[in-house]
Design a protein around this motif. Sequence first.
Motif, PDB file in Angstrom:
ATOM      1  N   ARG A  65       0.837  -1.209   0.000  1.00 50.10           N
ATOM      2  CA  ARG A  65       0.000   0.000   0.000  1.00 50.10           C
ATOM      3  C   ARG A  65       0.869   1.255   0.000  1.00 50.10           C
ATOM      4  O   ARG A  65       0.597   2.221  -0.723  1.00 50.10           O
ATOM      5  N   VAL A  66       1.916   1.241   0.802  1.00 51.83           N
ATOM      6  CA  VAL A  66       2.807   2.401   0.861  1.00 51.83           C
ATOM      7  C   VAL A  66       3.512   2.595  -0.481  1.00 51.83           C
ATOM      8  O   VAL A  66       3.670   3.726  -0.957  1.00 51.83           O
ATOM      9  N   LYS A  67       3.927   1.497  -1.111  1.00 47.84           N
ATOM     10  CA  LYS A  67       4.559   1.590  -2.435  1.00 47.84           C
ATOM     11  C   LYS A  67       3.621   2.241  -3.443  1.00 47.84           C
ATOM     12  O   LYS A  67       4.014   3.145  -4.190  1.00 47.84           O
ATOM     13  N   GLY A  68       2.373   1.778  -3.474  1.00 53.77           N
ATOM     14  CA  GLY A  68       1.405   2.328  -4.416  1.00 53.77           C
ATOM     15  C   GLY A  68       1.135   3.799  -4.165  1.00 53.77           C
ATOM     16  O   GLY A  68       1.056   4.600  -5.110  1.00 53.77           O
ATOM     17  N   TYR A  69       1.009   4.162  -2.901  1.00 50.27           N
ATOM     18  CA  TYR A  69       0.767   5.564  -2.534  1.00 50.27           C
ATOM     19  C   TYR A  69       1.950   6.436  -2.933  1.00 50.27           C
ATOM     20  O   TYR A  69       1.773   7.517  -3.523  1.00 50.27           O
ATOM     21  N   HIS A  70       3.161   5.962  -2.649  1.00 53.78           N
ATOM     22  CA  HIS A  70       4.363   6.739  -2.986  1.00 53.78           C
ATOM     23  C   HIS A  70       4.515   6.900  -4.497  1.00 53.78           C
ATOM     24  O   HIS A  70       4.881   7.978  -4.986  1.00 53.78           O
ATOM     25  N   GLN A  71       4.233   5.843  -5.252  1.00 50.49           N
ATOM     26  CA  GLN A  71       4.333   5.929  -6.709  1.00 50.49           C
ATOM     27  C   GLN A  71       3.350   6.947  -7.279  1.00 50.49           C
ATOM     28  O   GLN A  71       3.669   7.684  -8.219  1.00 50.49           O
TER      29      GLN A  71
END
Length: 423
Positions: A255-261
């Motif tokens: 989830r954090v990866k998707g948000y950061h991207q």
Amino acid sequence: MVGEDNIPDNKPLVFAPNHQNALSDPMALVLHLAHQPVWLARADIFGQSKIVDAILRFMKILPVYRIRDGIGNLEKNDATFNTSVKILENNASLALFPEAAHTGKRQVKEHKKAVPRIVFMAEEKSGGQLDIQIIPTGIHYSHYWKFNRVLLVNLGQPVKVKDFYDLYLTDAQAGIKKLKEAIYEATLPLIVNFKSKQYYDIFERILKIYGPRFLKRSGLKHTHGHLFKTDQVLANRLDQMESEKPEATGKMVERVKGYHQKLKKHQLKNRVVKPGNKCLLPLMGNALLLVFTLPLFLYGLVFNALPFFLIDRYVRTRVKDVVFWSSYILVASMVLFPLFYLLQFWAISAWVQDLRLAFLMVVSWPFMGKLAFNWYILWRKTSGQFNFYRIKWFNKSLFNWLIAEKQAIYQLLDEHLKPADFK
């Protein structure tokens, strides 16, 4: 610097800092200490350029050779170690990195034997009378190479060599091992240290995204010192979560990866993603401030741009190891900025008849360069906020997704990570 009162008076000292940022690490300590220690560093940093070698000599750095530097060079360490012993015998101070290598990450590596070996050699030569004190040192950067960031140097309680000397006399290897472990354990409370290998990069990202909220949940005011303390706890909590709840950690990481991207794609920072109808007056005030101070920015830019961008371009294109970026920037800036200031002074003195005015201009350039940089940072922050408002007004679906995803990530982390308790 924190912990200066941990430096004992009239004792031979060995500073033992963590090593994350090449030449910037010794500079960080040297610039904070009242006296300059003699450093021991890996030999391969010598011989790269005459300028670097001159700075290394100025910083009182002695070379230590490793097997990779050639078997024939190892005997040269005897001279370095003998010099180190003499320094301690004269009640002066040494500094060397127990890890014997930099990492470029907030991860402490296994300590080597150099520190115990040198201090035991010195104590043995004096019959155990020197009472050498090892000062565990934590060096913390908010960013490793970007300009104008936070640097924190933590000095811990001294590790007294005499507490391990009797064991060393009985069993040298056991004494060295015990002292090495003691220095390692004394360093951990002074740094932010991630154990995770698999999720290191995303845990670093969580520190940026969630760190201020974790600080607030812990009931502390937002200061650099408090943020460092809660970041330490947050790093430990994340490592613990990975160990005890691997499935939940994996979902959280995705989830954090998707948000950061998504933030990166739309050129946004996490700090601007906020719900509700915020007052636009502060934002408009910043915009007006930028407009009115634009001439000052241009003045600072004109007289600092050439060396700044030359150094930046060279480092980004020629220096492959990012860990060395700050070191090259530091060395190049110490040389190029004064040189360009002299050349510019010579150029404007032909146009400005009053030499006093020309001199005042030269004196103003470093300060106006800093002002220009701060203007640029304010412009970046202000444009980022305007960009978020643009998304809010013209791309409702993206705006709602960002708000909902940030809140979901916060709730997920709130659920799994207990706040720090410093009571």
